[in-house]
Write a protein that holds these residues in place. Sequence first.
Motif, PDB file in Angstrom:
ATOM      1  N   ARG A  28      40.642  66.181  15.835  1.00 26.60           N
ATOM      2  CA  ARG A  28      40.065  64.898  16.199  1.00 26.60           C
ATOM      3  C   ARG A  28      39.884  64.857  17.711  1.00 26.60           C
TER       4      ARG A  28
ATOM      5  N   SER B 113      38.271  59.427  21.092  1.00 30.49           N
ATOM      6  CA  SER B 113      37.191  58.527  20.710  1.00 30.49           C
ATOM      7  C   SER B 113      37.698  57.090  20.726  1.00 30.49           C
TER       8      SER B 113
ATOM      9  N   VAL C 152      38.701  53.272  19.331  1.00 28.35           N
ATOM     10  CA  VAL C 152      39.530  52.795  18.241  1.00 28.35           C
ATOM     11  C   VAL C 152      38.684  52.715  16.968  1.00 28.35           C
ATOM     12  N   TYR C 153      39.224  53.171  15.862  1.00 34.27           N
ATOM     13  CA  TYR C 153      38.589  53.197  14.547  1.00 34.27           C
ATOM     14  C   TYR C 153      37.418  54.166  14.448  1.00 34.27           C
ATOM     15  N   GLU C 154      37.195  54.959  15.475  1.00 31.92           N
ATOM     16  CA  GLU C 154      36.205  56.028  15.413  1.00 31.92           C
ATOM     17  C   GLU C 154      36.972  57.340  15.352  1.00 31.92           C
ATOM     18  N   TYR C 155      36.652  58.167  14.414  1.00 33.14           N
ATOM     19  CA  TYR C 155      37.342  59.437  14.247  1.00 33.14           C
ATOM     20  C   TYR C 155      36.316  60.556  14.351  1.00 33.14           C
ATOM     21  N   GLU C 156      36.174  61.071  15.543  1.00 38.84           N
ATOM     22  CA  GLU C 156      35.199  62.118  15.799  1.00 38.84           C
ATOM     23  C   GLU C 156      35.879  63.478  15.700  1.00 38.84           C
TER      24      GLU C 156
END
Length: 120
Positions: free
Chosen positions: A63, A66, A68-72
């Motif tokens: 991971r 990124s 918050v709540y984005e998982y790149e």
Amino acid sequence: MSKVKSRYAAASVQELAEKGRKIVEVKGIEIGIFLVNGSYYAWRNMCPHAAAPVCEGVVCGTRLPSLVYEYEYGRDQEILRCPWHGWEFGLTDGKHLVEGGVQLRGYEVEIEGNEIYVLI
């Protein structure tokens, strides 16, 4: 004064092209040789955390930083995850992804023709 290193045949270019990695023993030391994005890297098969056979771990990505709540997800096939406790190391630099200063022991690699050599 720098120590003169010896060169040891460890694998063939074809082996790494097919499998992506090979674990060899050189002078009593287990070493994992990896093909990552067209370059070769050699790491001692010992995790600095608990001496696990780190080079037997999963090669994956991780991971990326990124919002918050984005998982790149990124760095695919550039991360080595220790099979015992999940510690992750970059295969191109040996550095632990979290603990600064912790890294794998690396060795120089030379290519000559179809042979891959490790310098110790």
